[in-house]
Design a protein around this motif. Structure first.
Motif, PDB file in Angstrom:
ATOM      1  N   ARG A  57     -92.912 -23.418 -19.012  1.00  0.00           N
ATOM      2  CA  ARG A  57     -92.755 -22.841 -17.684  1.00  0.00           C
ATOM      3  C   ARG A  57     -93.171 -21.382 -17.713  1.00  0.00           C
ATOM      4  O   ARG A  57     -92.809 -20.636 -18.602  1.00  0.00           O
ATOM      5  N   SER A  58     -93.948 -20.983 -16.740  1.00  0.00           N
ATOM      6  CA  SER A  58     -94.418 -19.610 -16.660  1.00  0.00           C
ATOM      7  C   SER A  58     -94.096 -19.016 -15.290  1.00  0.00           C
ATOM      8  O   SER A  58     -93.918 -19.748 -14.309  1.00  0.00           O
ATOM      9  N   VAL A  59     -94.029 -17.705 -15.253  1.00  0.00           N
ATOM     10  CA  VAL A  59     -93.750 -16.977 -14.014  1.00  0.00           C
ATOM     11  C   VAL A  59     -94.803 -15.883 -13.882  1.00  0.00           C
ATOM     12  O   VAL A  59     -95.137 -15.219 -14.874  1.00  0.00           O
ATOM     13  N   TYR A  60     -95.313 -15.696 -12.667  1.00  0.00           N
ATOM     14  CA  TYR A  60     -96.356 -14.716 -12.423  1.00  0.00           C
ATOM     15  C   TYR A  60     -95.944 -13.726 -11.345  1.00  0.00           C
ATOM     16  O   TYR A  60     -95.217 -14.065 -10.417  1.00  0.00           O
ATOM     17  N   LYS A  65    -101.196 -14.043  -9.043  1.00  0.00           N
ATOM     18  CA  LYS A  65    -101.177 -15.507  -8.912  1.00  0.00           C
ATOM     19  C   LYS A  65    -102.540 -16.036  -8.488  1.00  0.00           C
ATOM     20  O   LYS A  65    -103.185 -15.491  -7.608  1.00  0.00           O
ATOM     21  N   GLY A  66    -102.955 -17.081  -9.165  1.00  0.00           N
ATOM     22  CA  GLY A  66    -104.238 -17.702  -8.855  1.00  0.00           C
ATOM     23  C   GLY A  66    -105.399 -17.141  -9.657  1.00  0.00           C
ATOM     24  O   GLY A  66    -106.452 -17.774  -9.755  1.00  0.00           O
ATOM     25  N   ARG A  67    -105.231 -15.969 -10.267  1.00  0.00           N
ATOM     26  CA  ARG A  67    -106.305 -15.362 -11.063  1.00  0.00           C
ATOM     27  C   ARG A  67    -105.944 -15.234 -12.537  1.00  0.00           C
ATOM     28  O   ARG A  67    -106.831 -15.234 -13.386  1.00  0.00           O
ATOM     29  N   PHE A  68    -104.669 -15.098 -12.835  1.00  0.00           N
ATOM     30  CA  PHE A  68    -104.207 -14.914 -14.208  1.00  0.00           C
ATOM     31  C   PHE A  68    -103.514 -16.188 -14.677  1.00  0.00           C
ATOM     32  O   PHE A  68    -102.793 -16.829 -13.909  1.00  0.00           O
ATOM     33  N   THR A  69    -103.736 -16.527 -15.946  1.00  0.00           N
ATOM     34  CA  THR A  69    -103.060 -17.667 -16.549  1.00  0.00           C
ATOM     35  C   THR A  69    -102.522 -17.281 -17.919  1.00  0.00           C
ATOM     36  O   THR A  69    -103.292 -16.855 -18.781  1.00  0.00           O
ATOM     37  N   ILE A  70    -101.217 -17.430 -18.091  1.00  0.00           N
ATOM     38  CA  ILE A  70    -100.596 -17.171 -19.388  1.00  0.00           C
ATOM     39  C   ILE A  70    -100.480 -18.496 -20.126  1.00  0.00           C
ATOM     40  O   ILE A  70    -100.168 -19.530 -19.530  1.00  0.00           O
ATOM     41  N   LYS A  74     -99.033 -22.296 -30.274  1.00  0.00           N
ATOM     42  CA  LYS A  74     -98.030 -22.073 -31.318  1.00  0.00           C
ATOM     43  C   LYS A  74     -98.606 -22.272 -32.712  1.00  0.00           C
ATOM     44  O   LYS A  74     -98.183 -21.611 -33.657  1.00  0.00           O
ATOM     45  N   ALA A  75     -99.571 -23.146 -32.853  1.00  0.00           N
ATOM     46  CA  ALA A  75    -100.190 -23.372 -34.156  1.00  0.00           C
ATOM     47  C   ALA A  75    -100.930 -22.126 -34.636  1.00  0.00           C
ATOM     48  O   ALA A  75    -101.058 -21.897 -35.833  1.00  0.00           O
ATOM     49  N   LYS A  76    -101.409 -21.335 -33.681  1.00  0.00           N
ATOM     50  CA  LYS A  76    -102.133 -20.110 -34.021  1.00  0.00           C
ATOM     51  C   LYS A  76    -101.279 -18.867 -33.852  1.00  0.00           C
ATOM     52  O   LYS A  76    -101.776 -17.760 -34.018  1.00  0.00           O
ATOM     53  N   ASN A  77     -99.997 -19.072 -33.510  1.00  0.00           N
ATOM     54  CA  ASN A  77     -99.089 -17.933 -33.315  1.00  0.00           C
ATOM     55  C   ASN A  77     -99.658 -16.916 -32.336  1.00  0.00           C
ATOM     56  O   ASN A  77     -99.603 -15.697 -32.569  1.00  0.00           O
ATOM     57  N   THR A  78    -100.217 -17.407 -31.252  1.00  0.00           N
ATOM     58  CA  THR A  78    -100.921 -16.528 -30.339  1.00  0.00           C
ATOM     59  C   THR A  78    -100.561 -16.800 -28.883  1.00  0.00           C
ATOM     60  O   THR A  78    -100.465 -17.948 -28.462  1.00  0.00           O
ATOM     61  N   LEU A  79    -100.375 -15.715 -28.161  1.00  0.00           N
ATOM     62  CA  LEU A  79    -100.160 -15.733 -26.729  1.00  0.00           C
ATOM     63  C   LEU A  79    -101.458 -15.282 -26.064  1.00  0.00           C
ATOM     64  O   LEU A  79    -102.133 -14.386 -26.579  1.00  0.00           O
ATOM     65  N   TYR A  80    -101.802 -15.895 -24.926  1.00  0.00           N
ATOM     66  CA  TYR A  80    -103.038 -15.553 -24.240  1.00  0.00           C
ATOM     67  C   TYR A  80    -102.778 -15.156 -22.790  1.00  0.00           C
ATOM     68  O   TYR A  80    -101.787 -15.552 -22.189  1.00  0.00           O
ATOM     69  N   LEU A  81    -103.714 -14.384 -22.254  1.00  0.00           N
ATOM     70  CA  LEU A  81    -103.740 -14.117 -20.827  1.00  0.00           C
ATOM     71  C   LEU A  81    -105.191 -14.230 -20.376  1.00  0.00           C
ATOM     72  O   LEU A  81    -106.024 -13.398 -20.730  1.00  0.00           O
ATOM     73  N   GLN A  82    -105.477 -15.279 -19.639  1.00  0.00           N
ATOM     74  CA  GLN A  82    -106.804 -15.472 -19.065  1.00  0.00           C
ATOM     75  C   GLN A  82    -106.849 -14.762 -17.718  1.00  0.00           C
ATOM     76  O   GLN A  82    -105.990 -15.021 -16.862  1.00  0.00           O
ATOM     77  N   ILE A  83    -107.812 -13.877 -17.557  1.00  0.00           N
ATOM     78  CA  ILE A  83    -107.936 -13.118 -16.317  1.00  0.00           C
ATOM     79  C   ILE A  83    -109.281 -13.434 -15.688  1.00  0.00           C
ATOM     80  O   ILE A  83    -110.338 -13.170 -16.284  1.00  0.00           O
TER      81      ILE A  83
END
Length: 123
Positions: A57-60, A65-70, A74-83
């Motif tokens: 679950r994510s909150v923006y 909203k609509g442009r950013f995706t979090i 977990k396998a790569k120990n990485t968090l992303y933010l697509q803009i």
């Protein structure tokens, strides 16, 4: 000790896209609330998006909203933010943050912060 290292920032033209990454040591530990924040020169820090490592679950913020995706890998120990559809007003330093809070939202206190990655959008 929690370590957060952001990367992926850069200079892009309006309408372009970037994917920010945060290498996070938290994924080998208990569940955390993970978030992306940004701060533009002369402005207060703004929460952009959060996600709980124990779920999806994510909150923006309304402004993204609509442009950013979090997301997280977990396998790569990485968090992303697509803009996507970048705007000049998206220009800011972007920070990754983490906290063990089970309540995961933009308004919680985050204990751990990365050094940030700069995003600059030209018109």
């Amino acid at each position: 000790q929690v370590q957060l290292v952001e990367s992926g920032g850069g200079s892009v033209q309006a309408g372009g896209s970037l994917r920010l990454s945060c290498a996070a040591s938290v994924y080998t530990d208990s569940n955390y609330c993970m978030g992306w924040f940004r701060q533009a020169p002369g402005k207060e820090r703004e929460g952009v998006a959060v996600i709980y490592t124990g779920g999806s679950r994510s909150v923006y913020a309304d402004s993204v909203k609509g442009r950013f995706t979090i997301s997280q890998d977990k396998a790569k120990n990485t968090l992303y933010l697509q803009i996507n559809s970048l705007k000049p007003e998206d220009t800011a330093m972007y920070y990754c943050a983490a906290d063990r809070s089970k309540i995961c939202g933009l308004g919680i206190f985050f204990s751990y912060w990365g050094q940030g990655t700069q995003v600059t959008v030209s018109s």
